[in-house]
Design a protein around this motif. Structure first.
Motif, mmCIF file in Angstrom:
data_model
loop_
_atom_site.group_PDB
_atom_site.id
_atom_site.type_symbol
_atom_site.label_atom_id
_atom_site.label_comp_id
_atom_site.label_asym_id
_atom_site.label_seq_id
_atom_site.Cartn_x
_atom_site.Cartn_y
_atom_site.Cartn_z
ATOM 1 N N UNK A 303 0.823 -1.212 0.000
ATOM 2 C CA UNK A 303 0.000 0.000 0.000
ATOM 3 C C UNK A 303 0.858 1.263 0.000
ATOM 4 N N UNK A 304 1.916 1.257 0.794
ATOM 5 C CA UNK A 304 2.814 2.414 0.865
ATOM 6 C C UNK A 304 3.442 2.688 -0.498
ATOM 7 N N UNK A 305 3.826 1.614 -1.181
ATOM 8 C CA UNK A 305 4.415 1.753 -2.520
ATOM 9 C C UNK A 305 3.423 2.415 -3.471
ATOM 10 N N UNK A 306 2.156 2.017 -3.373
ATOM 11 C CA UNK A 306 1.144 2.491 -4.323
ATOM 12 C C UNK A 306 0.777 3.952 -4.125
ATOM 13 N N UNK A 307 0.865 4.427 -2.886
ATOM 14 C CA UNK A 307 0.372 5.795 -2.621
ATOM 15 C C UNK A 307 1.455 6.686 -2.027
ATOM 16 N N UNK A 308 2.719 6.297 -2.170
ATOM 17 C CA UNK A 308 3.791 7.072 -1.545
ATOM 18 C C UNK A 308 3.863 8.471 -2.139
ATOM 19 N N UNK A 309 4.374 9.401 -1.322
ATOM 20 C CA UNK A 309 4.495 10.796 -1.745
ATOM 21 C C UNK A 309 5.955 11.228 -1.851
ATOM 22 N N UNK A 310 6.897 10.269 -1.639
ATOM 23 C CA UNK A 310 8.313 10.613 -1.765
ATOM 24 C C UNK A 310 9.108 9.350 -2.035
#
Length: 310
Positions: A303-310
């Motif tokens: 999930x972090x990979x899909x919606x990361x901001x940096x």
């Protein structure tokens, strides 16, 4: 991860002080340590996640990644990496290339310590990585699908090593063959999604939080997922955007206009939905694991990979 960090510093050492300095340059500049983290997470699915081979494997994938960055910066003529001078800018191309070679050799030494199966996996991974890098420099032919070509590049250049990270963790952590296969496939998908989310950040980011100036790939004419989706548009209203995408975007005015049009284009949301869908596909593979903190962590990782901001 603390143990991995200590080990990485040791593995970057050479009997020659200058080599140690050059090899430690990008290591000390930081980084997400995305790959070794995935090794450690995948190992938690097994019966012996604390095996010393897990730490070694985590170092192998990060050293391989670091080595590739030295070579990438030479190919891209990059001046900065992780907010610091790139090795080729600080020294020269020869130093950067040979330092990358040194780190590749160090990762190979460690891989040999892990046994013949790891050597075979690493060789296959390196082949895929180099093929992906070469394909990136070759434009798709007139009869080729440009988006499919880009996804193929991403799968080799980024997805292969991240897949190996998950595979090493599962293998040396002591999971079953079924889990090893599932986590390898999970890593392939998550790895590609990681790069594709970077594609989106290049257009969407309003600051340099992503580690590079927004629109860098756009300015340099590097194909990215949102751009390729936008290029496939047949909407007459997109004529100006398509014209700009074929223009020289080193011009600041044209670059700013193209960036604004892309940010407002449906291609951005389509790209985001594609990456979110890939994360969901990766998470579905985790059904081989029992419910619990390990599975939850791997789901969160996707999930972090899909919606990361940096």
């Amino acid at each position: 991860m603390a143990r991995v960090e200590v080990a990485l510093v040791e593995h970057a050492r050479s009997r020659a002080g200058f080599v140690t300095e050059a090899a430690s340059h990008l290591l000390s500049a930081g980084g997400k340590r995305f790959r070794p983290l995935l090794v450690l997470l995948a190992a938690e699915a097994g019966s012996h996640p604390d095996a010393p081979e897990v730490i070694t494997a985590a170092c192998v994938v990060e050293l391989t990644h670091l080595a590739s960055l030295y070579h990438d910066d030479v190919m891209d003529e990059a001046a900065l990496r992780r907010g610091a001078d790139s090795a080729n800018a600080r020294w020269d191309n020869h130093v950067a290339i040979l330092t990358g070679d040194f780190l590749f050799s160090k990762s190979s030494e460690l891989t040999a310590d892990l046994g013949p199966e790891a050597v075979r996996i690493q060789a296959q991974t390196f082949t895929a990585l180099v093929e992906g890098q070469i394909l990136e420099t070759v434009a798709p032919g007139p009869d080729e699908d440009a988006l499919a070509h880009h996804l193929d590049v991403v799968s080799g250049k980024t997805g292969a090593l991240i897949a190996t990270s998950a595979r090493y963790g599962a293998l040396f952590g002591g999971t079953t063959p079924e889990v090893q296969q599932a986590l390898t496939e999970y890593g392939t998908i998550v790895g590609s999604a990681f790069q594709l989310s970077d594609d989106i950040l290049d257009i969407a980011s309003e600051s340099t939080e992503s580690g590079k100036t927004p629109g860098t790939d756009l300015r340099e004419g590097v194909p990215t997922l949102p751009v390729l989706i936008a290029r496939a548009s047949t909407d007459p209203g997109d004529a100006r955007l398509l014209e700009l995408l074929d223009a020289d975007l080193t011009d600041d005015r044209l670059h700013a206009e193209a960036l604004a049009l892309l940010r407002a284009h449906p291609a951005m949301e389509q790209a985001r939905q594609y990456v979110v869908g890939e994360a969901a596909r990766a998470k579905a593979l985790l059904a081989v694991l029992p419910p619990g903190p390990v599975r939850q962590a791997l789901e969160a990782f996707a999930d972090v990979v899909a919606v990361r901001s940096s």
